[in-house]
Scaffold this active site. Structure first.
Site, PDB file in Angstrom:
ATOM      1  N   GLU A 173       1.200  -1.368   0.241  1.00  0.00           N
ATOM      2  CA  GLU A 173       1.085  -1.954   1.571  1.00  0.00           C
ATOM      3  C   GLU A 173      -0.256  -2.636   1.879  1.00  0.00           C
ATOM      4  O   GLU A 173      -1.038  -2.196   2.741  1.00  0.00           O
ATOM      5  CB  GLU A 173       1.382  -0.889   2.644  1.00  0.00           C
ATOM      6  CG  GLU A 173       2.745  -0.287   2.502  1.00  0.00           C
ATOM      7  CD  GLU A 173       3.103   0.615   3.657  1.00  0.00           C
ATOM      8  OE1 GLU A 173       2.234   1.041   4.422  1.00  0.00           O
ATOM      9  OE2 GLU A 173       4.307   0.893   3.805  1.00  0.00           O
ATOM     10  N   GLU A 358       9.824   3.483  -0.182  1.00  0.00           N
ATOM     11  CA  GLU A 358       9.719   4.447   0.917  1.00  0.00           C
ATOM     12  C   GLU A 358      10.773   4.150   1.977  1.00  0.00           C
ATOM     13  O   GLU A 358      10.973   2.995   2.336  1.00  0.00           O
ATOM     14  CB  GLU A 358       8.343   4.400   1.614  1.00  0.00           C
ATOM     15  CG  GLU A 358       7.204   4.982   0.844  1.00  0.00           C
ATOM     16  CD  GLU A 358       5.883   4.869   1.593  1.00  0.00           C
ATOM     17  OE1 GLU A 358       5.879   4.873   2.833  1.00  0.00           O
ATOM     18  OE2 GLU A 358       4.841   4.720   0.914  1.00  0.00           O
TER      19      GLU A 358
END
Ligand SMILES: OC[C@@H]1[C@@H](O)[C@H](O)[C@@H](O)c2nc(CNc3ccccc3)cn21
Length: 453
Positions: A173, A358
């Site tokens: 991220e 995720e």
């Protein structure tokens, strides 16, 4: 081009699907001053008064550093065939570069061997936010030297583990690292420098691109990717203004990363929106950043509904709270957003493969009663999002795997221990792990390869 899998019955996943669960080093390991580990920016940030809920830190966390063998047993009970975890850069290179810390490498060596012995494939994230403080002290991610230091770190790790680890995620991220770490300051290192945001993004993507060939050289025949937090942007209304606002948010959150990684450059429309914020850089950087990847890791939790705003320059976008169910993080439960995101990625970027690295939900779980933790909302969250993922596979998306976030409750960054995402409940007094109903349900889904009641 991936073909529709109309052969799959509703709710059934491909026989070779990767089923996993995920964690990150600073969120579960603890042992922050053990075996030569250096200081990370999250050590410094969490120990700074006022930065985290209740002053919580990762000093102990789930004590995974000492309990890793028992935690592998937790994974076996889930029947997962893969486990995504991150390596703490400060355990490997305490000063960020130069001197290697052998006990740090030894820990991950033991963990990898333990996973393989349990029939669980290790998926390693090289960077999940815990930058060595020594590198931050030399400028951090705004300093392009940090990109080179990352490539050196990747070299040290993959030389040691590359013979057994064959699935590598360079970064977790980059948007969160740059925007929360250097623009809003909500995350470590807590800097509030809007002018640093885009240079940090560029240096993170450059770090990724420099590391890819290093990983491939040291870990032959491995799969290399990056994980992005992608937010599917919906216009809140049907006006052209709201449509344009959604496109700008999509550009800010998604295309500013996807385009240089998959299409050779930053998106033109967003270069115009960002204007003078766009850093100058060598065009050759784009060739490095665009190194071919074997998969795109996608972290999906919730979409965004937005409308045009006269304020909030330069994006002029305003999030809209729509009716629906919300998790304990205040995130809308919207599984259709996962389907729409996956099909859009397949249509617009055609990654060789997509892996959901995720997906999960926080809810205020009560402590175990008679060994049980009832979390029906989390079961429903997983069931509805796995259904969306399965529909995307049937419609031709090359979705190869799914990692539930998270194996166990853990340190949720600035929220500390106040948010629980785990398939296992953690009692932070005793550090006892107790499987939740969602963990029991997920273990059945994985064992059967299909959704179950
Ligand atoms: O918040 C849950 C997890 C977190 O524990 C992971 O370490 C991290 O990879 C993660 N990313 C998201 C989605 N992106 C995000 C958006 C806003 C703030 C923080 C993360 C959720 N999560």
């Amino acid at each position: 081009m991936s073909q529709p899998r109309t052969d799959l019955a509703p709710g059934r996943f491909p026989a070779d699907f990767t089923w996993g669960t995920a964690t990150a080093a600073y969120q579960i390991e603890g042992a922050v001053r053990e075996d030569g580990r250096g200081v990370s920016i999250w050590d410094r940030f969490s120990h700074t008064p006022g930065k985290t809920h209740n002053g919580d830190t990762g000093d102990v966390a789930c004590d995974h550093y000492h309990r890793w063998q028992g935690d592998i047993e937790l994974m076996r009970r889930l029947h997962v065939n893969a486990y995504r975890f991150s390596i703490a850069w400060p355990r490997i290179l305490p000063e960020g570069w130069g001197r290697v810390n052998p006990p740090g490498l030894d820990f991950y060596d033991r963990l990898v061997d333990g996973l393989l012995a349990a029939g669980i494939t290790p998926w390693v994230t090289l960077y999940h936010w815990d930058l060595p403080q020594a590198l931050e002290d030399r400028g951090g991610w705004p300093n392009p030297d940090t990109s080179k230091a990352f490539a050196e770190y990747a070299d040290v790790v993959t030389r040691r583990l590359g013979d057994r680890v064959k699935h590598w995620i360079t970064l977790n991220e980059p948007w969160v690292v740059a925007f929360l770490g250097y623009f809003t300051g909500e995350h470590a290192p807590g800097r509030k420098e809007p002018e640093s945001y885009l240079p940090v993004v560029h240096n993170l993507l450059l770090a990724h691109g420099l590391a890819v060939p290093v990983i491939r050289e040291n870990s032959r025949d491995s799969q290399v990717g990056i994980t992005l937090n992608l937010t599917h942007a919906y216009p809140a209304g049907d006006s052209a203004e709201d449509e344009a606002a959604a496109k700008r948010l999509d550009g800010f959150m998604n295309r500013w990363f996807l385009d240089p990684l998959f299409t050779g450059g930053y998106p033109r429309d967003m270069i115009d929106v960002f204007g003078s914020w766009v850093p100058s850089f060598d065009e050759s950087d784009l060739g490095v950043i665009g190194a071919p990847l074997d998969f795109l890791g996608v972290n999906y939790y919730s979409p965004s509904f937005v409308q045009h705003s006269e304020g909030n320059p330069p994006l002029h976008v305003e999030q809209v709270r729509v009716d629906g169910e919300y998790t304990d993080m205040g995130w809308l439960v919207y599984p259709q957003g996962l389907y729409d995101l996956l099909t859009r990625l397949h249509r617009d970027y055609s990654p060789a493969a997509i892996v959901i690295t995720e997906n999960g939900a926080a809810y205020p779980d009560e402590p175990p009663v008679e060994g049980r933790v009832h979390d029906p909302k989390r079961v429903e969250y997983y069931a509805s999002h796995l259904d969306a993922a399965q529909r995307a596979i049937r419609d031709g998306v090359p979705l190869r795997g799914y990692f539930a976030w998270s194996l166990m409750d853990n340190f949720e960054w600035a929220f500390g221990y106040s948010k629980r995402f785990g398939l296992y409940y953690v009692d932070y007094e005793t550090l006892e792990r107790t499987i939740k109903d969602s963990g029991l349900w997920y273990s059945r889904v994985v064992a059967e390869g299909q959704l179950v009641p």
